[in-house]
Enzyme design. Structure first.
Site, PDB file in Angstrom:
ATOM      1  N   HIS A 460     -54.143 -45.053 -12.844  1.00 30.33           N
ATOM      2  CA  HIS A 460     -54.762 -45.143 -14.566  1.00 30.33           C
ATOM      3  C   HIS A 460     -53.747 -45.998 -15.647  1.00 30.33           C
ATOM      4  O   HIS A 460     -54.245 -46.818 -15.858  1.00 30.33           O
ATOM      5  CB  HIS A 460     -54.921 -43.829 -15.073  1.00 30.33           C
ATOM      6  CG  HIS A 460     -56.336 -43.176 -14.533  1.00 30.33           C
ATOM      7  ND1 HIS A 460     -56.462 -42.013 -14.154  1.00 30.33           N
ATOM      8  CD2 HIS A 460     -57.285 -44.238 -14.034  1.00 30.33           C
ATOM      9  CE1 HIS A 460     -57.519 -41.891 -13.822  1.00 30.33           C
ATOM     10  NE2 HIS A 460     -58.667 -43.200 -13.610  1.00 30.33           N
ATOM     11  N   ARG A 567     -65.520 -45.111 -39.270  1.00 30.83           N
ATOM     12  CA  ARG A 567     -65.616 -43.422 -39.491  1.00 30.83           C
ATOM     13  C   ARG A 567     -64.602 -43.297 -40.297  1.00 30.83           C
ATOM     14  O   ARG A 567     -63.366 -42.764 -40.123  1.00 30.83           O
ATOM     15  CB  ARG A 567     -65.859 -43.221 -38.019  1.00 30.83           C
ATOM     16  CG  ARG A 567     -66.862 -43.891 -36.858  1.00 30.83           C
ATOM     17  CD  ARG A 567     -66.783 -43.182 -35.712  1.00 30.83           C
ATOM     18  NE  ARG A 567     -67.765 -43.214 -34.902  1.00 30.83           N
ATOM     19  CZ  ARG A 567     -68.149 -43.879 -33.915  1.00 30.83           C
ATOM     20  NH1 ARG A 567     -67.232 -44.575 -33.470  1.00 30.83           N
ATOM     21  NH2 ARG A 567     -69.094 -43.335 -33.393  1.00 30.83           N
ATOM     22  N   ARG A 603     -68.442 -45.508 -43.998  1.00 35.69           N
ATOM     23  CA  ARG A 603     -69.908 -44.199 -43.603  1.00 35.69           C
ATOM     24  C   ARG A 603     -69.229 -44.068 -44.684  1.00 35.69           C
ATOM     25  O   ARG A 603     -67.816 -43.242 -44.599  1.00 35.69           O
ATOM     26  CB  ARG A 603     -69.997 -44.128 -42.571  1.00 35.69           C
ATOM     27  CG  ARG A 603     -70.274 -42.677 -42.216  1.00 35.69           C
ATOM     28  CD  ARG A 603     -70.919 -42.404 -40.753  1.00 35.69           C
ATOM     29  NE  ARG A 603     -69.887 -41.947 -40.516  1.00 35.69           N
ATOM     30  CZ  ARG A 603     -69.708 -42.131 -38.849  1.00 35.69           C
ATOM     31  NH1 ARG A 603     -71.477 -41.880 -38.445  1.00 35.69           N
ATOM     32  NH2 ARG A 603     -68.776 -41.426 -38.358  1.00 35.69           N
ATOM     33  N   GLU A 697     -79.933 -41.180 -37.257  1.00 34.49           N
ATOM     34  CA  GLU A 697     -79.533 -40.840 -36.925  1.00 34.49           C
ATOM     35  C   GLU A 697     -80.228 -39.045 -36.207  1.00 34.49           C
ATOM     36  O   GLU A 697     -80.161 -38.537 -35.392  1.00 34.49           O
ATOM     37  CB  GLU A 697     -77.900 -39.878 -37.415  1.00 34.49           C
ATOM     38  CG  GLU A 697     -77.449 -41.184 -37.868  1.00 34.49           C
ATOM     39  CD  GLU A 697     -75.892 -40.185 -37.804  1.00 34.49           C
ATOM     40  OE1 GLU A 697     -74.945 -40.124 -37.009  1.00 34.49           O
ATOM     41  OE2 GLU A 697     -75.857 -40.255 -38.475  1.00 34.49           O
ATOM     42  N   ASN A 720     -75.849 -42.517 -30.761  1.00 30.87           N
ATOM     43  CA  ASN A 720     -75.399 -41.136 -30.730  1.00 30.87           C
ATOM     44  C   ASN A 720     -76.015 -40.190 -30.638  1.00 30.87           C
ATOM     45  O   ASN A 720     -76.907 -38.826 -30.006  1.00 30.87           O
ATOM     46  CB  ASN A 720     -73.613 -41.182 -31.096  1.00 30.87           C
ATOM     47  CG  ASN A 720     -72.926 -42.370 -30.301  1.00 30.87           C
ATOM     48  OD1 ASN A 720     -73.741 -42.934 -29.493  1.00 30.87           O
ATOM     49  ND2 ASN A 720     -72.100 -43.239 -30.715  1.00 30.87           N
ATOM     50  N   ASP A 721     -76.050 -39.491 -32.403  1.00 32.92           N
ATOM     51  CA  ASP A 721     -77.020 -38.827 -32.152  1.00 32.92           C
ATOM     52  C   ASP A 721     -78.323 -38.478 -32.522  1.00 32.92           C
ATOM     53  O   ASP A 721     -78.940 -37.608 -32.511  1.00 32.92           O
ATOM     54  CB  ASP A 721     -76.309 -38.800 -34.018  1.00 32.92           C
ATOM     55  CG  ASP A 721     -75.044 -37.896 -34.509  1.00 32.92           C
ATOM     56  OD1 ASP A 721     -75.150 -36.843 -33.866  1.00 32.92           O
ATOM     57  OD2 ASP A 721     -74.476 -37.915 -35.204  1.00 32.92           O
ATOM     58  N   ARG A 731     -74.866 -33.594 -27.794  1.00 30.97           N
ATOM     59  CA  ARG A 731     -74.491 -34.966 -26.909  1.00 30.97           C
ATOM     60  C   ARG A 731     -72.396 -34.667 -26.506  1.00 30.97           C
ATOM     61  O   ARG A 731     -72.634 -35.881 -25.743  1.00 30.97           O
ATOM     62  CB  ARG A 731     -73.946 -35.811 -28.570  1.00 30.97           C
ATOM     63  CG  ARG A 731     -72.920 -35.373 -29.216  1.00 30.97           C
ATOM     64  CD  ARG A 731     -73.230 -35.878 -30.551  1.00 30.97           C
ATOM     65  NE  ARG A 731     -71.872 -37.554 -30.228  1.00 30.97           N
ATOM     66  CZ  ARG A 731     -71.722 -38.296 -31.637  1.00 30.97           C
ATOM     67  NH1 ARG A 731     -72.354 -38.537 -32.979  1.00 30.97           N
ATOM     68  NH2 ARG A 731     -71.161 -38.958 -31.771  1.00 30.97           N
ATOM     69  N   CYS A 768     -74.606 -48.941 -34.546  1.00 31.58           N
ATOM     70  CA  CYS A 768     -73.413 -48.603 -34.267  1.00 31.58           C
ATOM     71  C   CYS A 768     -73.366 -47.587 -33.750  1.00 31.58           C
ATOM     72  O   CYS A 768     -72.119 -47.482 -33.618  1.00 31.58           O
ATOM     73  CB  CYS A 768     -73.147 -48.653 -35.887  1.00 31.58           C
ATOM     74  SG  CYS A 768     -73.314 -47.164 -35.948  1.00 31.58           S
TER      75      CYS A 768
HETATM   76  C1  PEP Z   1     -74.113 -41.910 -34.170  1.00 31.79           C
HETATM   77  O1  PEP Z   1     -73.968 -41.006 -33.973  1.00 31.79           O
HETATM   78  O2  PEP Z   1     -73.892 -43.250 -33.003  1.00 31.79           O
HETATM   79  C2  PEP Z   1     -72.609 -42.490 -35.152  1.00 31.79           C
HETATM   80  C3  PEP Z   1     -72.490 -43.858 -35.030  1.00 31.79           C
HETATM   81  O3  PEP Z   1     -72.009 -41.798 -35.133  1.00 31.79           O
HETATM   82  P1  PEP Z   1     -71.067 -40.980 -35.100  1.00 31.79           P
HETATM   83  O4  PEP Z   1     -70.858 -41.002 -33.036  1.00 31.79           O
HETATM   84  O5  PEP Z   1     -69.822 -40.961 -35.340  1.00 31.79           O
HETATM   85  O6  PEP Z   1     -71.963 -39.281 -34.686  1.00 31.79           O
HETATM   86 MG    MG Z   2     -73.312 -40.060 -35.956  1.00 38.31          MG
END
Ligand code: PEP
Ligand code: MG
Length: 840
Positions: A460, A567, A603, A697, A720-721, A731, A768
């Protein structure tokens, strides 16, 4: 009785070491002269694989028999075979089980020799049939003794659900069951409530153990036997089969993608080895490149542990605490890094929770050993098992285990593994070997190259070095220890050499060479430095997600046109008190400076849920993901929010910073933040209103995007959220990880709703979340109206290349088709099929 007519022979005659070595059990073989397999006894059918080349049957006394028609016949994928029974069927001796095309199978298989073996332990076989011609129905052998269910050391299902399923699969992965596929299978195995055993080469393991799977030593072409017991056994086996298919897809993607530095490592490495000339040492180039710099040695200190513990309960608690500290830390590093780093840290996390490792450590603790001693002994046991294997890729995974061992031992001592080691400028790191976490702890900008006396080309650490574009030489040998610290040396990883006492002229030539190479790679990157547009000329902004100023520098080098998501919570995560406004300003300003005037979308702190902050203890919630997080936390702590907004609005030049509100659910939250911003605008005497965006989100925000756009200037989809909340899947859930896919049509509907609202309002919609860097997703996102993608910095050049080949009209057609599908898998299939047809 003989299941068909033919020539009866001892198992030793079977041209397959698994059967000949009686690894699956004892029995006889028949070379068939007809193509109908009859039940050799009364019983219940336990398994007939989809390829129908074998059948397992359980006798009324509990003995299990396997009839495996021919050798290597699983590869026929069912061609020439026709199963006449299904699992669960009760059969009488002489009933028809399988028909097969004798000619076809004889031509395609390695051998027609068919083993008939008793796979249960505890069976005693008697009255053996002598070798020679045999007719169907004649006695082969008698079974005596008391049946013992195999795998009895594994968790057993309830007695009433004593069902077994098994299936054999030939592993077609180029490198066998190495760490990644092993981790993938283990994850799937953990997700089913049934015990699964994997077997190969006469060894078996609990399928939940990555270490155990790797220790099977399964290579390409080997047969893997999957067995599951209990209710849901069939589904459990199907899960592992699906895992193998998935691993196969990933493997193909890796081995066919020339741009993937990591995948290239093993193939390239041996070619760069050559004999040394005088003043030179020879090694193996594990990561390509050329460098001149100062020899810098790091020595690893052995972490001491005491053998005797202070009570099993105390030691177990300590071990669990250390493991959870390490887990948190690794997760943070994983979330901040590129794809390779994520994979590798992901494997480390699997090791950390590996059941075999942990059981073995627990057992030692129960015998009075200390947590440290037990953890070290358990990891070393697994390392010994891996090192005994005749497969370098698997042997090299031992480094990863050592890494995890060190993390946990240090955590037990109350220390954290250092993430930042000091280096001089242009350092060429010399070491016996290097662990992945040690490499990621180094300052990339000061590290010119690495030379190891040991090491593995596919380890790795080599994969990471290649991803970080650091030339690396391995296997230089013990003579490397003789190179004095501070000496100027030259590493040529392309040709596998290290010049340990170069002349002044050689050093000057080498420096010119380095400069020329830098110029070449700068030219390559310059394509990525241009602003991105699609083939039809639509402007698509490609931004970077950042967590630090160092990330910003790397992002700009990779062609980031701005920062689409800073972030901010990661900047201040490791502290006990809230960062004062001036300290925040300094941090934001340094990132803005590193971005050189490019836009920076900052953010507001996204705290709560999976991102706790030490200095902001939140009340315990039964469901934190649905509780106080994102803007809800900010609004509940107005002083903290105000300090952050003030710091952000003081960054100069005014205008580079745009603000982004996380976890929005409705307009009132935006209005509340807007109120604070307006009062700060007056207080700071700003000439204009700062640009403000909302993150999409939650499904609520996606479906009311038009209303939100009345108050904000842009929207940024946090996929993601959004995926977690749309699919109701955590997640961070390991077993659901593969299903938490942002390409689920329901999530795409959310993106589509947001895209429509953005278009109607004439305002930008960005993505994002992680899906922005997924090549399969990119055309769909563009087709749904997204015009800015913000991704991890290393993904930018490839993303720009991808976008420059897309036509928005085609993307729109594709997106509309995807919206009508019913699963993420269907979406992926469609995109891949179309890409395949287009010769992409
Ligand atoms: C998301 O939720 O896609 C996001 C970009 O925020 P985070 O991953 O920091 O929760
Ligand atoms: Mg998020």
């Amino acid at each position: 009785m003989a299941p068909f007519a033919g020539w009866c022979a001892a198992l030793d005659e079977v041209p397959d070491e698994v059967f000949a070595g009686r690894l699956l059990g004892d029995g006889l073989a028949i070379d068939p002269t007809d193509g109908v397999v009859l039940a050799p006894c009364d019983g219940e059918i336990i398994n007939v694989p989809a390829s129908a080349h074998a059948v397992s049957i359980r006798t009324p006394h509990g003995f299990e028999l396997l009839i495996h028609v021919g050798i290597d016949t699983v590869r026929l994928g069912g061609r020439g075979f026709d199963a006449r029974v299904k699992p669960g069927a009760r059969v009488k001796m002489g009933d028809e089980l399988i028909r097969f095309d004798l000619d076809l199978v004889a031509r395609a298989a390695k051998s027609l020799m068919t083993p008939i073996v008793v796979t249960s332990e505890g069976a005693v076989l008697k009255n053996w049939r002598a070798p020679g011609a045999i007719r169907a129905g004649e006695v082969l052998f008698l079974i005596d003794g008391a049946a013992v269910r195999p795998g009895s050391s594994l968790p057993q299902p309830a007695a009433q659900s004593a069902m077994r399923a098994q299936q054999a699969a030939v592993i077609a992965l180029a490198h066998g069951l190495h760490a990644r596929p092993a981790a993938l299978l283990a994850r799937r195995a953990k997700g089913v409530g049934t015990s699964i055993t994997l077997g190969a080469h006469g060894r078996t393991t609990d399928a939940r153990s990555v270490v155990g799977i790797m220790a099977l030593g399964v290579r390409c072409g080997d047969e893997l036997l999957i067995q599951a017991d209990g209710e849901g056994a069939q589904q459990a086996v199907a899960q592992i089969m699906a895992g193998l298919e998935e691993a196969q897809r990933i493997d193909l993607a890796h081995t066919s993608a020339p741009a993937n530095a990591a995948a290239n490592v093993p193939a390239k490495a041996p070619m760069t080895e050559r004999a040394a000339r005088s003043g030179e040492m020879a090694g193996i180039g594990a990561s390509p490149g050329f460098a001149v710099g100062r020899a810098t040695r790091i020595e690893r200190r052995e972490i001491e542990v005491t053998e005797t513990g202070s009570g099993a309960l105390h030691e177990k608690t300590e071990l669990d605490r250390a493991r959870s500290n390490v887990r948190l830390r690794l997760e943070r590093v994983r979330n901040a890094g590129g794809a390779e780093r994520q994979d590798i840290i992901g494997a480390h996390l699997e090791f950390l929770d590996d059941p075999t490792l942990n059981e073995s450590a627990d057992e030692l603790i129960a015998r009075g050993k200390s947590a440290g001693f037990a953890w070290r002994a358990a990891t070393r046991r697994s390392i010994a098992a891996l090192e005994a294997l005749d497969d370098s890729r698997l042997r090299e995974r031992a480094d990863d285990l050592l890494d995890v061992e060190a993390h946990v031992l240090l955590a037990l001592a109350g220390e954290a593994r250092p993430m930042h080691l000091p280096l001089p400028e242009h350092a060429i790191l010399l070491a016996d070997d290097l662990l992945p976490s040690e490499l990621t702890a180094l300052d990339r900008r000061r590290l010119a190259a690495i030379a190891l006396s040991g090491g593995g080309a596919t380890s790795h650490v080599a994969i990471l070095a290649a991803a970080m574009e650091i030339p690396m030489l391995i296997g230089v040998g013990q003579s490397l220890r003789g190179v004095p610290d501070g000496r100027t040396i030259i590493v040529d990883a392309d040709n596998g050499t290290l010049q340990y006492e170069p002349t002044t002229e050689a050093v000057a030539r080498a420096k010119l060479n380095v400069e020329a190479r830098l110029a070449r790679s700068a030219a390559l990157r310059s394509a990525a430095a241009r602003d991105c547009q699609s083939l039809d000329g639509t402007r698509i902004e490609v931004f970077a997600n950042l967590g630090s100023a160092a990330d910003a520098i790397a992002a700009v080098e990779n062609g980031a046109e701005g920062c689409g998501l800073l972030r901010t919570e990661f900047l201040f995560i490791d502290r006990a008190t809230a960062p004062p406004e001036d300290e925040q300003l300094a941090a934001y300003q340094s990132i803005a400076n590193a971005l050189g005037g490019r836009p920076m979308i900052l953010r507001m702190m996204d705290v709560g849920g999976d991102k706790p902050l030490q200095y902001l203890p939140l009340p315990a919630e039964s469901n934190p993901a649905l509780g106080m997080r994102g803007v809800r936390t900010a609004l509940a702590h107005p002083a903290l929010m105000r300090a952050q907004l003030r710091a952000a609005m003081r960054v100069r030049p005014f205008g580079v910073v745009r603000l982004l509100i996380p976890m929005v659910t409705d307009l009132s939250e935006i209005l509340a933040v807007r109120g604070v911003i307006d009062s700060l605008t007056a207080e700071l005497k700003l000439e204009a209103r700062i640009l403000l965006g909302a993150m999409i989100e939650t499904p609520a925000a996606a479906l009311t995007a038009a209303a939100l756009l009345r108050e904000v200037d842009f929207l940024s989809i946090g996929s993601n959220d959004l995926t977690q909340y749309t699919l109701a899947m955590d997640r961070g859930h390991t077993e659901l990880a593969r299903r938490t896919d942002a390409l689920h049509p329901a999530v795409l509907q959310m993106v589509a709703a947001t895209g429509r609202a953005g278009k109607a309002a004439g305002k930008l919609v960005a993505v994002c979340g992680g899906v922005a860097a997924d090549p399969t997703a990119v055309p769909i996102l563009l087709g749904l109206g997204v015009r800015e993608l913000s991704v991890v910095p290393t993904a930018i050049p490839a993303l720009k290349r991808k976008i420059s080949a897309l036509r928005i009209a085609d993307c729109e057609d594709l997106a509309q088709r995807c919206l009508t599908l019913s699963s993420a898998a269907e979406v992926r299939d469609l995109v891949e099929r179309l890409a395949g047809n287009a010769g992409d």
